[in-house]
Design a protein around this motif. Structure first.
Motif, PDB file in Angstrom:
ATOM      1  N   SER A   1       0.833  -1.212   0.000  1.00  0.00           N
ATOM      2  CA  SER A   1       0.000   0.000   0.000  1.00  0.00           C
ATOM      3  C   SER A   1       0.865   1.259   0.000  1.00  0.00           C
ATOM      4  O   SER A   1       0.428   2.318   0.469  1.00  0.00           O
ATOM      5  CB  SER A   1      -0.924   0.010   1.221  1.00  0.00           C
ATOM      6  N   TYR A   2       2.076   1.147  -0.551  1.00  0.00           N
ATOM      7  CA  TYR A   2       2.995   2.284  -0.600  1.00  0.00           C
ATOM      8  C   TYR A   2       2.307   3.536  -1.144  1.00  0.00           C
ATOM      9  O   TYR A   2       1.646   3.507  -2.183  1.00  0.00           O
ATOM     10  CB  TYR A   2       4.199   1.951  -1.484  1.00  0.00           C
ATOM     11  N   LEU A   3       2.469   4.646  -0.414  1.00  0.00           N
ATOM     12  CA  LEU A   3       1.944   5.935  -0.833  1.00  0.00           C
ATOM     13  C   LEU A   3       3.103   6.864  -1.159  1.00  0.00           C
ATOM     14  O   LEU A   3       4.034   7.008  -0.360  1.00  0.00           O
ATOM     15  CB  LEU A   3       1.075   6.557   0.262  1.00  0.00           C
ATOM     16  N   SER A   4       3.047   7.484  -2.302  1.00  0.00           N
ATOM     17  CA  SER A   4       4.085   8.404  -2.738  1.00  0.00           C
ATOM     18  C   SER A   4       4.159   9.612  -1.809  1.00  0.00           C
ATOM     19  O   SER A   4       3.159  10.324  -1.637  1.00  0.00           O
ATOM     20  CB  SER A   4       3.778   8.875  -4.161  1.00  0.00           C
ATOM     21  N   PRO A   5       5.319   9.890  -1.211  1.00  0.00           N
ATOM     22  CA  PRO A   5       5.447  11.103  -0.404  1.00  0.00           C
ATOM     23  C   PRO A   5       5.134  12.368  -1.209  1.00  0.00           C
ATOM     24  O   PRO A   5       4.558  13.320  -0.671  1.00  0.00           O
ATOM     25  CB  PRO A   5       6.909  11.083   0.047  1.00  0.00           C
ATOM     26  N   TYR A   6       5.502  12.355  -2.492  1.00  0.00           N
ATOM     27  CA  TYR A   6       5.221  13.516  -3.336  1.00  0.00           C
ATOM     28  C   TYR A   6       3.718  13.708  -3.525  1.00  0.00           C
ATOM     29  O   TYR A   6       3.176  14.785  -3.241  1.00  0.00           O
ATOM     30  CB  TYR A   6       5.912  13.356  -4.690  1.00  0.00           C
ATOM     31  N   ALA A   7       3.037  12.673  -4.009  1.00  0.00           N
ATOM     32  CA  ALA A   7       1.599  12.805  -4.281  1.00  0.00           C
ATOM     33  C   ALA A   7       0.816  13.031  -3.000  1.00  0.00           C
ATOM     34  O   ALA A   7      -0.134  13.816  -2.965  1.00  0.00           O
ATOM     35  CB  ALA A   7       1.085  11.564  -5.013  1.00  0.00           C
ATOM     36  N   TYR A   8       1.206  12.342  -1.926  1.00  0.00           N
ATOM     37  CA  TYR A   8       0.536  12.520  -0.645  1.00  0.00           C
ATOM     38  C   TYR A   8       0.708  13.958  -0.160  1.00  0.00           C
ATOM     39  O   TYR A   8      -0.254  14.596   0.293  1.00  0.00           O
ATOM     40  CB  TYR A   8       1.093  11.542   0.391  1.00  0.00           C
ATOM     41  N   GLY A   9       1.952  14.461  -0.231  1.00  0.00           N
ATOM     42  CA  GLY A   9       2.226  15.805   0.259  1.00  0.00           C
ATOM     43  C   GLY A   9       1.416  16.858  -0.466  1.00  0.00           C
ATOM     44  O   GLY A   9       0.820  17.745   0.148  1.00  0.00           O
ATOM     45  N   VAL A  10       1.379  16.756  -1.800  1.00  0.00           N
ATOM     46  CA  VAL A  10       0.617  17.723  -2.593  1.00  0.00           C
ATOM     47  C   VAL A  10      -0.877  17.604  -2.296  1.00  0.00           C
ATOM     48  O   VAL A  10      -1.564  18.611  -2.085  1.00  0.00           O
ATOM     49  CB  VAL A  10       0.882  17.503  -4.095  1.00  0.00           C
ATOM     50  N   MET A  11      -1.389  16.382  -2.277  1.00  0.00           N
ATOM     51  CA  MET A  11      -2.818  16.177  -2.047  1.00  0.00           C
ATOM     52  C   MET A  11      -3.235  16.670  -0.664  1.00  0.00           C
ATOM     53  O   MET A  11      -4.303  17.269  -0.497  1.00  0.00           O
ATOM     54  CB  MET A  11      -3.176  14.695  -2.201  1.00  0.00           C
ATOM     55  N   HIS A  12      -2.384  16.461   0.325  1.00  0.00           N
ATOM     56  CA  HIS A  12      -2.739  16.898   1.674  1.00  0.00           C
ATOM     57  C   HIS A  12      -2.758  18.418   1.777  1.00  0.00           C
ATOM     58  O   HIS A  12      -3.581  18.979   2.503  1.00  0.00           O
ATOM     59  CB  HIS A  12      -1.772  16.311   2.699  1.00  0.00           C
TER      60      HIS A  12
ATOM     61  N   THR B   1     -14.893  21.407   1.022  1.00  0.00           N
ATOM     62  CA  THR B   1     -15.503  22.048  -0.134  1.00  0.00           C
ATOM     63  C   THR B   1     -15.485  21.038  -1.279  1.00  0.00           C
ATOM     64  O   THR B   1     -14.928  19.950  -1.152  1.00  0.00           O
ATOM     65  CB  THR B   1     -14.737  23.320  -0.564  1.00  0.00           C
ATOM     66  N   ASP B   2     -16.057  21.413  -2.411  1.00  0.00           N
ATOM     67  CA  ASP B   2     -16.089  20.472  -3.532  1.00  0.00           C
ATOM     68  C   ASP B   2     -14.717  20.258  -4.165  1.00  0.00           C
ATOM     69  O   ASP B   2     -14.550  19.377  -5.007  1.00  0.00           O
ATOM     70  CB  ASP B   2     -17.097  20.934  -4.590  1.00  0.00           C
ATOM     71  N   LYS B   3     -13.720  21.040  -3.752  1.00  0.00           N
ATOM     72  CA  LYS B   3     -12.354  20.861  -4.244  1.00  0.00           C
ATOM     73  C   LYS B   3     -11.486  20.045  -3.285  1.00  0.00           C
ATOM     74  O   LYS B   3     -10.310  19.790  -3.563  1.00  0.00           O
ATOM     75  CB  LYS B   3     -11.697  22.222  -4.504  1.00  0.00           C
ATOM     76  N   ASP B   4     -12.036  19.657  -2.166  1.00  0.00           N
ATOM     77  CA  ASP B   4     -11.322  18.830  -1.190  1.00  0.00           C
ATOM     78  C   ASP B   4     -11.120  17.433  -1.783  1.00  0.00           C
ATOM     79  O   ASP B   4     -12.072  16.812  -2.237  1.00  0.00           O
ATOM     80  CB  ASP B   4     -12.139  18.738   0.103  1.00  0.00           C
ATOM     81  N   PRO B   5      -9.885  16.916  -1.781  1.00  0.00           N
ATOM     82  CA  PRO B   5      -9.645  15.572  -2.332  1.00  0.00           C
ATOM     83  C   PRO B   5     -10.382  14.466  -1.589  1.00  0.00           C
ATOM     84  O   PRO B   5     -10.591  13.382  -2.136  1.00  0.00           O
ATOM     85  CB  PRO B   5      -8.127  15.388  -2.202  1.00  0.00           C
ATOM     86  N   HIS B   6     -10.744  14.696  -0.324  1.00  0.00           N
ATOM     87  CA  HIS B   6     -11.408  13.644   0.447  1.00  0.00           C
ATOM     88  C   HIS B   6     -12.275  14.236   1.555  1.00  0.00           C
ATOM     89  O   HIS B   6     -11.886  14.277   2.708  1.00  0.00           O
ATOM     90  CB  HIS B   6     -10.402  12.650   1.031  1.00  0.00           C
ATOM     91  N   SER B   7     -13.467  14.668   1.174  1.00  0.00           N
ATOM     92  CA  SER B   7     -14.410  15.193   2.153  1.00  0.00           C
ATOM     93  C   SER B   7     -15.654  14.317   2.226  1.00  0.00           C
ATOM     94  O   SER B   7     -16.278  14.033   1.197  1.00  0.00           O
ATOM     95  CB  SER B   7     -14.834  16.617   1.789  1.00  0.00           C
ATOM     96  N   PRO B   8     -16.037  13.871   3.430  1.00  0.00           N
ATOM     97  CA  PRO B   8     -17.282  13.104   3.570  1.00  0.00           C
ATOM     98  C   PRO B   8     -18.510  13.866   3.076  1.00  0.00           C
ATOM     99  O   PRO B   8     -19.493  13.250   2.662  1.00  0.00           O
ATOM    100  CB  PRO B   8     -17.369  12.854   5.083  1.00  0.00           C
ATOM    101  N   LYS B   9     -18.459  15.207   3.107  1.00  0.00           N
ATOM    102  CA  LYS B   9     -19.606  16.012   2.673  1.00  0.00           C
ATOM    103  C   LYS B   9     -19.917  15.820   1.196  1.00  0.00           C
ATOM    104  O   LYS B   9     -21.043  16.022   0.758  1.00  0.00           O
ATOM    105  CB  LYS B   9     -19.331  17.498   2.943  1.00  0.00           C
ATOM    106  N   TYR B  10     -18.915  15.435   0.412  1.00  0.00           N
ATOM    107  CA  TYR B  10     -19.102  15.306  -1.027  1.00  0.00           C
ATOM    108  C   TYR B  10     -18.911  13.865  -1.490  1.00  0.00           C
ATOM    109  O   TYR B  10     -18.508  13.609  -2.620  1.00  0.00           O
ATOM    110  CB  TYR B  10     -18.142  16.253  -1.762  1.00  0.00           C
TER     111      TYR B  10
END
Length: 248
Positions: A52-63, A72-81
């Motif tokens: 389940s390796y997660l890229s430090p680069y992609a994780y860092g940017v996404m976070h 908001t609707d631009k949040d990569p991971h919001s339960p609201k959407y």
């Protein structure tokens, strides 16, 4: 007993790399380290997260995007959407892959100083590597498992990193208590974080995004913070002085 010890070890070793290296270092730059130590922790991330390796680069940017656009609707991971936790996880996976493979345009500030080591990034994200790790976990269970129910733990091994992310990104935005008023639904999931290595103090973190110690109240012990202080004392990392500010 061996299986349970293996599961607990994998849970916490994978989780530590996610909170220490991907979250607090790659995303928030709460401390600095030399390129040599950065590569060392890159390798540990691949070893401990495995399939389940997660890229430090992609994780860092996404976070960083998550903090900017939380709930908001631009949040990569919001339960609201999302219609449910698995729907949120699937959307997160797609955005993560778009960042990893350069399929979306990003403001340069989201990529600033985020670590990148192409060799491990490509090896960790390679399906041969993921299947090999998954096969190793399965063989370990075949050899050491003493009851059928133990095999129910295997899917968590396969998806350990995303499971950790889902616990916080879903449950810590729906359940828990708050210490601070913030512009989103982030909550502290557990008053004593025995499960998520300090990550469950999510409300604290959304208020104090650059603070290396996620605990604030007397009972909020962040297990990762003493390790960070140890690394700082032995000059493996260097904690930033102005540690209570957000990453930007």
């Amino acid at each position: 007993m061996i299986i349970l010890l293996f599961f607990v070890a994998h849970w916490y070793l994978s989780l530590f790399m996610q909170t220490f290296f991907l979250h607090r270092y790659a995303a928030h730059q709460m401390f600095t380290m030399s390129k040599g130590w950065e590569k060392f922790f890159y390798i540990l991330t691949w070893l401990f997260q495995g399939s389940s390796y997660l890229s430090p680069y992609a994780y860092g940017v996404m976070h960083r995007l998550h903090h900017t656009y939380a709930d908001t609707d631009k949040d990569p991971h919001s339960p609201k959407y999302s219609t449910g936790m698995f729907d949120m996880m699937w959307k997160t996976k797609n955005i993560y892959n778009d960042i990893l493979h350069g399929r979306i345009e990003l403001d340069p500030k989201y990529k600033k100083n985020v670590p990148y080591w192409g060799f491990i990034e490509k090896m960790g994200d390679n399906w041969f590597s993921r299947v090999a790790w998954g096969t190793a976990y399965t063989l370990f269970y075949v050899y050491f498992a003493t009851h059928w129910w133990m095999f129910l733990l295997l899917p968590i091994h396969y998806l350990m990193g995303p499971v950790h992310g889902a616990i916080i990104n879903w449950f810590a935005h729906k359940y828990g208590y708050v210490n601070f008023v913030v512009n989103d639904t982030a909550k502290n999931l557990l008053p004593v974080d025995f499960l998520m290595f300090g990550e469950s103090y999510h409300n604290n973190h959304h208020k104090l995004g650059g603070r290396a110690n996620f605990g604030v109240k007397w009972h909020e012990f962040d297990p990762a913070y003493p390790i960070i202080l140890f690394f700082n004392a032995f000059h493996i990392i260097k904690l930033k002085r102005n540690n209570d500010l957000n990453y930007m």
